[in-house]
Design a protein around this motif. Structure first.
Motif, PDB file in Angstrom:
ATOM      1  N   LEU A  82     -13.614   3.415   3.151  1.00 30.22           N
ATOM      2  CA  LEU A  82     -12.863   3.603   4.390  1.00 30.22           C
ATOM      3  C   LEU A  82     -13.793   3.461   5.595  1.00 30.22           C
ATOM      4  O   LEU A  82     -15.004   3.647   5.504  1.00 30.22           O
ATOM      5  N   SER A  83     -13.201   3.163   6.729  1.00 26.37           N
ATOM      6  CA  SER A  83     -13.967   3.123   7.964  1.00 26.37           C
ATOM      7  C   SER A  83     -14.273   4.547   8.414  1.00 26.37           C
ATOM      8  O   SER A  83     -13.692   5.523   7.930  1.00 26.37           O
ATOM      9  N   ARG A  84     -15.178   4.664   9.360  1.00 27.44           N
ATOM     10  CA  ARG A  84     -15.517   5.989   9.876  1.00 27.44           C
ATOM     11  C   ARG A  84     -14.324   6.647  10.560  1.00 27.44           C
ATOM     12  O   ARG A  84     -14.147   7.867  10.485  1.00 27.44           O
ATOM     13  N   ASN A  85     -13.506   5.841  11.215  1.00 31.11           N
ATOM     14  CA  ASN A  85     -12.317   6.392  11.870  1.00 31.11           C
ATOM     15  C   ASN A  85     -11.335   6.958  10.850  1.00 31.11           C
ATOM     16  O   ASN A  85     -10.833   8.085  11.012  1.00 31.11           O
ATOM     17  N   ASP A  86     -11.046   6.197   9.787  1.00 31.38           N
ATOM     18  CA  ASP A  86     -10.110   6.673   8.768  1.00 31.38           C
ATOM     19  C   ASP A  86     -10.656   7.910   8.057  1.00 31.38           C
ATOM     20  O   ASP A  86      -9.907   8.861   7.784  1.00 31.38           O
ATOM     21  N   ALA A  87     -11.939   7.900   7.737  1.00 22.61           N
ATOM     22  CA  ALA A  87     -12.528   9.055   7.054  1.00 22.61           C
ATOM     23  C   ALA A  87     -12.497  10.297   7.942  1.00 22.61           C
ATOM     24  O   ALA A  87     -12.214  11.406   7.475  1.00 22.61           O
ATOM     25  N   LYS A  88     -12.761  10.104   9.223  1.00 22.16           N
ATOM     26  CA  LYS A  88     -12.728  11.234  10.157  1.00 22.16           C
ATOM     27  C   LYS A  88     -11.327  11.812  10.279  1.00 22.16           C
ATOM     28  O   LYS A  88     -11.140  13.045  10.283  1.00 22.16           O
ATOM     29  N   ILE A  89     -10.324  10.940  10.363  1.00 23.14           N
ATOM     30  CA  ILE A  89      -8.940  11.407  10.475  1.00 23.14           C
ATOM     31  C   ILE A  89      -8.506  12.117   9.203  1.00 23.14           C
ATOM     32  O   ILE A  89      -7.838  13.164   9.254  1.00 23.14           O
ATOM     33  N   LEU A  90      -8.888  11.601   8.038  1.00 24.24           N
ATOM     34  CA  LEU A  90      -8.494  12.241   6.782  1.00 24.24           C
ATOM     35  C   LEU A  90      -9.113  13.629   6.670  1.00 24.24           C
ATOM     36  O   LEU A  90      -8.433  14.584   6.260  1.00 24.24           O
TER      37      LEU A  90
ATOM     38  N   LEU B  41       0.829  -1.208   0.000  1.00 25.93           N
ATOM     39  CA  LEU B  41       0.000   0.000   0.000  1.00 25.93           C
ATOM     40  C   LEU B  41       0.864   1.259   0.000  1.00 25.93           C
ATOM     41  O   LEU B  41       0.541   2.248  -0.659  1.00 25.93           O
ATOM     42  N   GLU B  42       1.957   1.231   0.732  1.00 21.07           N
ATOM     43  CA  GLU B  42       2.881   2.365   0.753  1.00 21.07           C
ATOM     44  C   GLU B  42       3.484   2.597  -0.624  1.00 21.07           C
ATOM     45  O   GLU B  42       3.579   3.737  -1.102  1.00 21.07           O
ATOM     46  N   LYS B  43       3.884   1.507  -1.284  1.00 22.80           N
ATOM     47  CA  LYS B  43       4.489   1.613  -2.610  1.00 22.80           C
ATOM     48  C   LYS B  43       3.484   2.165  -3.619  1.00 22.80           C
ATOM     49  O   LYS B  43       3.812   3.010  -4.465  1.00 22.80           O
TER      50      LYS B  43
ATOM     51  N   ALA C  85      -3.008   9.996  -0.335  1.00 20.88           N
ATOM     52  CA  ALA C  85      -2.630   8.967  -1.308  1.00 20.88           C
ATOM     53  C   ALA C  85      -2.668   7.575  -0.682  1.00 20.88           C
ATOM     54  O   ALA C  85      -3.119   6.605  -1.305  1.00 20.88           O
ATOM     55  N   TYR C  86      -2.209   7.469   0.557  1.00 16.27           N
ATOM     56  CA  TYR C  86      -2.200   6.162   1.222  1.00 16.27           C
ATOM     57  C   TYR C  86      -3.626   5.652   1.466  1.00 16.27           C
ATOM     58  O   TYR C  86      -3.942   4.491   1.185  1.00 16.27           O
ATOM     59  N   LEU C  87      -4.496   6.506   1.968  1.00 10.06           N
ATOM     60  CA  LEU C  87      -5.862   6.062   2.263  1.00 10.06           C
ATOM     61  C   LEU C  87      -6.664   5.821   0.992  1.00 10.06           C
ATOM     62  O   LEU C  87      -7.588   4.992   0.987  1.00 10.06           O
ATOM     63  N   THR C  88      -6.331   6.509  -0.090  1.00 11.47           N
ATOM     64  CA  THR C  88      -6.999   6.229  -1.365  1.00 11.47           C
ATOM     65  C   THR C  88      -6.680   4.824  -1.848  1.00 11.47           C
ATOM     66  O   THR C  88      -7.562   4.080  -2.301  1.00 11.47           O
ATOM     67  N   GLU C  89      -5.405   4.434  -1.761  1.00 13.07           N
ATOM     68  CA  GLU C  89      -5.021   3.076  -2.153  1.00 13.07           C
ATOM     69  C   GLU C  89      -5.581   2.043  -1.169  1.00 13.07           C
ATOM     70  O   GLU C  89      -5.942   0.932  -1.565  1.00 13.07           O
ATOM     71  N   LYS C  90      -5.653   2.402   0.075  1.00 15.11           N
ATOM     72  CA  LYS C  90      -6.221   1.493   1.069  1.00 15.11           C
ATOM     73  C   LYS C  90      -7.702   1.249   0.798  1.00 15.11           C
ATOM     74  O   LYS C  90      -8.185   0.115   0.895  1.00 15.11           O
ATOM     75  N   ALA C  91      -8.434   2.299   0.448  1.00  9.35           N
ATOM     76  CA  ALA C  91      -9.856   2.147   0.129  1.00  9.35           C
ATOM     77  C   ALA C  91     -10.052   1.273  -1.097  1.00  9.35           C
ATOM     78  O   ALA C  91     -10.978   0.452  -1.149  1.00  9.35           O
ATOM     79  N   ARG C  92      -9.170   1.425  -2.095  1.00  8.20           N
ATOM     80  CA  ARG C  92      -9.276   0.573  -3.281  1.00  8.20           C
ATOM     81  C   ARG C  92      -9.015  -0.890  -2.928  1.00  8.20           C
ATOM     82  O   ARG C  92      -9.702  -1.789  -3.421  1.00  8.20           O
TER      83      ARG C  92
ATOM     84  N   LYS D 242       1.378   6.601  -6.832  1.00  2.00           N
ATOM     85  CA  LYS D 242       0.227   7.411  -7.250  1.00  2.00           C
ATOM     86  C   LYS D 242       0.593   8.890  -7.266  1.00  2.00           C
ATOM     87  O   LYS D 242       0.217   9.628  -8.187  1.00  2.00           O
ATOM     88  N   LEU D 243       1.334   9.339  -6.251  1.00  2.00           N
ATOM     89  CA  LEU D 243       1.729  10.746  -6.210  1.00  2.00           C
ATOM     90  C   LEU D 243       2.664  11.091  -7.369  1.00  2.00           C
ATOM     91  O   LEU D 243       2.558  12.165  -7.967  1.00  2.00           O
TER      92      LEU D 243
END
Length: 271
Positions: A55-63, A8-10, A165-172, A15-16
């Motif tokens: 994403l989970s509610r926690n991840d969306a809230k943090i983003l 996911l990091e890669k 970028a990280y959470l976008t790939e995580k959601a995918r 992506k960036l």
């Protein structure tokens, strides 16, 4: 878990680079969208960037929180003379030494908030965020020129785009159920620590879910209303018949429930 985070990091860093996003000048919180009227674009307006679905509610809230804070600290104000943007981070950094350390603590608090996502941040991504605020601190120590460079470097905005970028790939990956390595195409199943229950998923703001329209039940055939008879159309009331004998000589009783005697019967009896 570590393999999935590394992939996911890669993917996030790739992506960036692929998007060629200007991570120190693009607004991480707001985006410019067109307003279409009668099939034509009449104007543009600024609105909050949507959160990736899945994403989970926690991840969306943090983003959302990281985006908003990065915008306020780096782009909350606009210079009327030159047109460039700056935020509270640049204002606080004008104070010698104390302002630079206060700016560093604010940026470090932003990283701590970002690291609260489910499963945590990958180590390399966390290191890149920390390096950004260290560079910002070192540049801020230079009098005058460092303050101007601090306004242009915008470490908080860079870190917000890294998290995005990280959470976008995580959601995918959560939507697909697997993490695909961009180098060899291999897939790794999403670990249980990153999986999100359906009831814990975030609902995107500003988008109303489609409503299911139920077909209207068919109305039963209604009986036609009875026609009210006019006074002239009503049949005349039946006249009561008197007891006696009809033309054939048979005796009629007249109205039911009453016994009547024909006077001719008495005469017949007397005779």
């Amino acid at each position: 878990m570590n393999v999935a985070l590394k992939i996911l990091e890669k993917r996030a860093l790739g992506k960036l680079r692929k998007d060629k996003r200007n991570t120190n000048s693009d607004n991480p919180y707001l985006e410019r969208v067109p307003v279409i009227k009668n099939g034509r674009v009449v104007k543009h307006k600024m609105q909050e960037r949507p959160v990736p679905q899945g994403l989970s509610r926690n991840d969306a809230k943090i983003l959302r929180r990281v985006r908003r804070r990065a915008y306020r600290w780096d782009m909350g104000f606009r210079c009327c003379c030159f047109g460039f943007k700056f935020g509270w981070s640049s204002v606080i950094g004008l104070l010698p030494f104390i302002g630079d350390f206060a700016d560093f603590l604010m940026a470090f608090a932003l990283i701590k908030t970002a690291s609260g996502v489910d499963g945590g941040l990958p180590k390399r991504l966390y290191g890149m965020m920390f390096t950004n605020i260290l560079i910002d601190l070192a540049v801020g120590f230079v009098p005058f020129v460092g303050d101007l460079a601090d306004m242009l470097y915008r470490a908080n905005t860079r870190n917000a785009w890294l998290l995005d970028a990280y959470l976008t790939e995580k959601a995918r990956a959560l939507r697909e159920g697997a993490v695909q390595d961009p180098d060899d195409g291999s897939k790794v199943r999403v670990p249980a620590e990153l999986q999100v229950a359906s009831e814990d998923r975030d609902v995107e703001q500003g988008v109303e879910p489609a409503r299911r329209i139920e077909p209207a039940p068919s109305n039963p055939a209604l009986a036609p209303p009875s026609r009210t008879l006019a006074r002239g159309d009503m049949p005349p009331p039946a006249k009561p018949t008197m007891p006696g004998r009809n033309q054939s000589g048979q005796r009629t009783d007249g109205l039911q429930g009453r016994q009547a005697h024909d006077p001719r019967d008495r005469q017949t009896r007397k005779g």
